[in-house]
Design a protein around this motif. Structure first.
Motif, PDB file in Angstrom:
ATOM      1  N   LEU A  95       0.828  -1.203   0.000  1.00 55.26           N
ATOM      2  CA  LEU A  95       0.000   0.000   0.000  1.00 55.26           C
ATOM      3  C   LEU A  95       0.865   1.257   0.000  1.00 55.26           C
ATOM      4  O   LEU A  95       0.633   2.188  -0.785  1.00 55.26           O
ATOM      5  N   ALA A  96       1.881   1.281   0.867  1.00 54.51           N
ATOM      6  CA  ALA A  96       2.750   2.458   0.958  1.00 54.51           C
ATOM      7  C   ALA A  96       3.496   2.696  -0.355  1.00 54.51           C
ATOM      8  O   ALA A  96       3.641   3.842  -0.799  1.00 54.51           O
ATOM      9  N   ALA A  97       3.973   1.621  -0.982  1.00 55.99           N
ATOM     10  CA  ALA A  97       4.710   1.763  -2.237  1.00 55.99           C
ATOM     11  C   ALA A  97       3.815   2.293  -3.350  1.00 55.99           C
ATOM     12  O   ALA A  97       4.228   3.137  -4.155  1.00 55.99           O
ATOM     13  N   GLN A  98       2.579   1.817  -3.401  1.00 56.56           N
ATOM     14  CA  GLN A  98       1.664   2.295  -4.443  1.00 56.56           C
ATOM     15  C   GLN A  98       1.228   3.734  -4.169  1.00 56.56           C
ATOM     16  O   GLN A  98       1.074   4.526  -5.108  1.00 56.56           O
ATOM     17  N   GLN A  99       1.069   4.102  -2.922  1.00 51.42           N
ATOM     18  CA  GLN A  99       0.763   5.489  -2.600  1.00 51.42           C
ATOM     19  C   GLN A  99       1.909   6.413  -3.008  1.00 51.42           C
ATOM     20  O   GLN A  99       1.675   7.560  -3.404  1.00 51.42           O
ATOM     21  N   ALA A 100       3.133   5.903  -2.906  1.00 51.47           N
ATOM     22  CA  ALA A 100       4.303   6.704  -3.266  1.00 51.47           C
ATOM     23  C   ALA A 100       4.534   6.764  -4.769  1.00 51.47           C
ATOM     24  O   ALA A 100       5.459   7.436  -5.236  1.00 51.47           O
ATOM     25  N   GLY A 101       3.710   6.057  -5.552  1.00 52.65           N
ATOM     26  CA  GLY A 101       3.859   6.066  -6.996  1.00 52.65           C
ATOM     27  C   GLY A 101       4.955   5.156  -7.507  1.00 52.65           C
ATOM     28  O   GLY A 101       5.404   5.298  -8.646  1.00 52.65           O
ATOM     29  N   LEU A 102       5.393   4.187  -6.673  1.00 56.77           N
ATOM     30  CA  LEU A 102       6.489   3.297  -7.070  1.00 56.77           C
ATOM     31  C   LEU A 102       6.024   2.124  -7.923  1.00 56.77           C
ATOM     32  O   LEU A 102       6.855   1.361  -8.425  1.00 56.77           O
ATOM     33  N   GLY A 103       4.727   1.977  -8.078  1.00 52.82           N
ATOM     34  CA  GLY A 103       4.207   0.887  -8.888  1.00 52.82           C
ATOM     35  C   GLY A 103       2.699   0.813  -8.767  1.00 52.82           C
ATOM     36  O   GLY A 103       2.065   1.638  -8.105  1.00 52.82           O
ATOM     37  N   VAL A 104       2.125  -0.196  -9.422  1.00 53.72           N
ATOM     38  CA  VAL A 104       0.673  -0.344  -9.470  1.00 53.72           C
ATOM     39  C   VAL A 104       0.319  -1.757  -9.029  1.00 53.72           C
ATOM     40  O   VAL A 104       1.185  -2.618  -8.891  1.00 53.72           O
ATOM     41  N   GLY A 105      -0.976  -2.000  -8.826  1.00 54.17           N
ATOM     42  CA  GLY A 105      -1.382  -3.356  -8.507  1.00 54.17           C
ATOM     43  C   GLY A 105      -2.710  -3.423  -7.785  1.00 54.17           C
ATOM     44  O   GLY A 105      -3.333  -2.402  -7.479  1.00 54.17           O
ATOM     45  N   PHE A 106      -3.113  -4.661  -7.514  1.00 54.39           N
ATOM     46  CA  PHE A 106      -4.367  -4.916  -6.818  1.00 54.39           C
ATOM     47  C   PHE A 106      -4.120  -4.922  -5.308  1.00 54.39           C
ATOM     48  O   PHE A 106      -3.103  -5.430  -4.829  1.00 54.39           O
ATOM     49  N   LEU A 107      -5.080  -4.377  -4.591  1.00 52.97           N
ATOM     50  CA  LEU A 107      -5.035  -4.344  -3.132  1.00 52.97           C
ATOM     51  C   LEU A 107      -6.380  -4.839  -2.588  1.00 52.97           C
ATOM     52  O   LEU A 107      -7.413  -4.678  -3.255  1.00 52.97           O
ATOM     53  N   PRO A 108      -6.373  -5.430  -1.385  1.00 56.87           N
ATOM     54  CA  PRO A 108      -7.665  -5.747  -0.766  1.00 56.87           C
ATOM     55  C   PRO A 108      -8.516  -4.474  -0.656  1.00 56.87           C
ATOM     56  O   PRO A 108      -7.999  -3.413  -0.306  1.00 56.87           O
ATOM     57  N   ARG A 109      -9.793  -4.602  -0.983  1.00 61.56           N
ATOM     58  CA  ARG A 109     -10.643  -3.412  -1.005  1.00 61.56           C
ATOM     59  C   ARG A 109     -10.668  -2.692   0.346  1.00 61.56           C
ATOM     60  O   ARG A 109     -10.633  -1.458   0.400  1.00 61.56           O
ATOM     61  N   TRP A 110     -10.716  -3.462   1.450  1.00 59.16           N
ATOM     62  CA  TRP A 110     -10.770  -2.830   2.767  1.00 59.16           C
ATOM     63  C   TRP A 110      -9.527  -1.995   3.043  1.00 59.16           C
ATOM     64  O   TRP A 110      -9.578  -1.010   3.789  1.00 59.16           O
ATOM     65  N   LEU A 111      -8.388  -2.386   2.439  1.00 55.38           N
ATOM     66  CA  LEU A 111      -7.135  -1.672   2.659  1.00 55.38           C
ATOM     67  C   LEU A 111      -7.024  -0.436   1.771  1.00 55.38           C
ATOM     68  O   LEU A 111      -6.509   0.606   2.191  1.00 55.38           O
TER      69      LEU A 111
END
Length: 302
Positions: free
Chosen positions: A228-244
Motif C-alpha cells: 500500500l505504501a509503495a503504491q501510494q508513493a507512486g512506485l508501482g501499481v497493482g491490486f489491493l484488498p478493497r478494505w485496505l
C-alpha cells in the motif's frame, strides 16, 4: 541439591521485611525456624549470607548475588506452577495464531480482547503471514490456528472452514500516469508499468503471489502494508484488498481504476491442526464459526 526453593523463599522474605521475626510472621513460621534455615544454608554453601551486625537483617554481597539470581528461580517456579494448573484445567499455556495480511488485524485484536474476559491465563502469540506463509506456518507447525489463509491449502493434518471472500481493487497513486485514463485499463496499459508485489512468507512451501503479467517490471515488498505504501508513493501499481485501499482512496492518497481483467475475489479460510483442541483454541473456533464475526474480520466484506 543444597539450595532449595524453600531456602530462597526464606531469604526473600527476610530481605523484603528487614528482619527474621517479620519474615517468620509472613511465612507463618516461628523465628527460630527462619534462623535455622539460614544457618543451614550458610553451612551447606560455606558462605555468609547475612551480616548480623545491627538491628536490621542485611545481606552480604554474596547474599545479594544469591538472592538476585534466586528470585529468578522463584519466579520461574511460580510460573511453572501456574502453567501446570492451567493445563490441568484444559487451558493451553500458549496459543499461537497466524493472521493473514489479507484481513485487517484490528478484528483479530478485538477477538483477543474478548478472550481476555475468560481470565484463562493463556498467552496469545500473534504473527502476520503473507499468502502461502499462512499454510506453511500451520504445517511446520509454527502456529496452532490460522485466520484468513487464502486459497486451497496443501495436503496435511489440519481442518479448515471458509470465512468468505476478499475483494480486490486496482489502485495507483493520484500522480501516476495511469490515473489519467478514464476507461478500463487494458493488459497492455497495465503491463507497461511496474507492479508492486507482496512477498510470500513461506519457508518451505512453494511461494504464492498475485497474478503477474509476462514481462512486467516488479517491485517486491514484505507485506500488504508495504505494498500500500509503495503504491501510494507512486512506485508501482497493482491490486489491493478493497478494505485496505478504500480508506487511502477516500483520503486522496490512492486512485482506484477500472481494469478490463480484474482480480477475482480470494476465498479465505481459518484452519487449525487436526487434534482435540484445548479450551483456548476451542473458544476461538467457536467465535470464528459465527458469520458476523467472520464478516467483521474480513473488513466488512460480504
Amino acid at each position: 541439591m543444597r539450595l532449595t526453593l524453600d531456602a530462597l523463599t526464606v531469604l526473600d522474605a527476610i530481605d523484603r521485611n528487614g528482619s527474621f521475626a517479620a519474615a517468620a510472621e509472613e511465612l507463618h513460621r516461628v523465628p527460630s525456624a527462619m534462623t535455622y534455615a539460614v544457618q543451614k544454608l550458610e553451612q551447606d554453601l560455606g558462605v555468609s549470607i547475612f551480616d548480623r551486625r545491627g538491628h536490621r537483617a542485611k545481606l552480604t554481597p554474596v547474599g545479594q548475588a544469591l538472592l538476585r539470581d534466586g528470585r529468578h528461580l522463584l519466579n520461574a517456579a511460580m510460573a511453572l506452577e501456574q502453567r501446570v494448573k492451567r493445563l490441568a484445567s484444559g487451558w493451553e499455556t500458549e496459543l499461537r495464531i497466524a493472521v493473514s495480511d489479507l484481513i485487517p488485524l484490528a478484528g483479530v485484536l478485538a477477538l483477543v480482547q474478548g478472550f481476555d474476559q475468560q481470565s484463562a491465563g493463556t498467552q496469545i502469540r500473534l504473527s502476520r503471514e503473507v499468502f502461502g506463509g499462512n499454510w506453511d506456518a500451520l504445517l511446520e507447525p509454527r502456529v496452532d490456528l490460522v485466520i484468513g489463509a487464502p486459497g486451497d491449502g496443501p495436503p496435511g493434518a489440519y481442518r479448515t472452514a471458509r470465512m468468505g471472500d476478499i475483494p480486490f481493487v486496482f489502485a495507483v497513486a493520484p500522480q501516476h500516469p495511469l490515473a489519467r485514463h478514464s476507461g478500463p485499463l487494458s493488459l497492455e496499459q497495465v503491463r507497461a508499468w511496474r507492479a508492486v508485489v507482496a512477498a510470500d512468507s513461506s519457508r518451505r512451501l512453494p511461494p504464492r503471489s498475485s497474478p503477474l503479467l509476462a514481462g512486467q517490471d516488479i517491485l517486491t515488498v514484505p507485506d500488504m502494508d508495504a505494498k500500500l505504501a509503495a503504491q501510494q508513493a507512486g512506485l508501482g501499481v497493482g491490486f489491493l484488498p478493497r478494505w485496505l485501499a478504500l480508506p487511502a482512496a477516500e483520503a486522496g492518497a490512492l486512485q482506484l481504476c477500472q481494469v478490463e481483467h480484474p482480480n477475482p475475489p480470494a476465498p479465505v479460510y481459518y484452519a487449525w491442526r487436526e487434534r482435540r483442541p484445548g479450551r483456548a483454541l476451542a473458544w476461538f473456533l467457536a467465535q470464528l464459526a459465527l458469520p458476523d464475526v467472520c464478516a467483521r474480520l474480513l473488513g466488512g466484506a460480504p
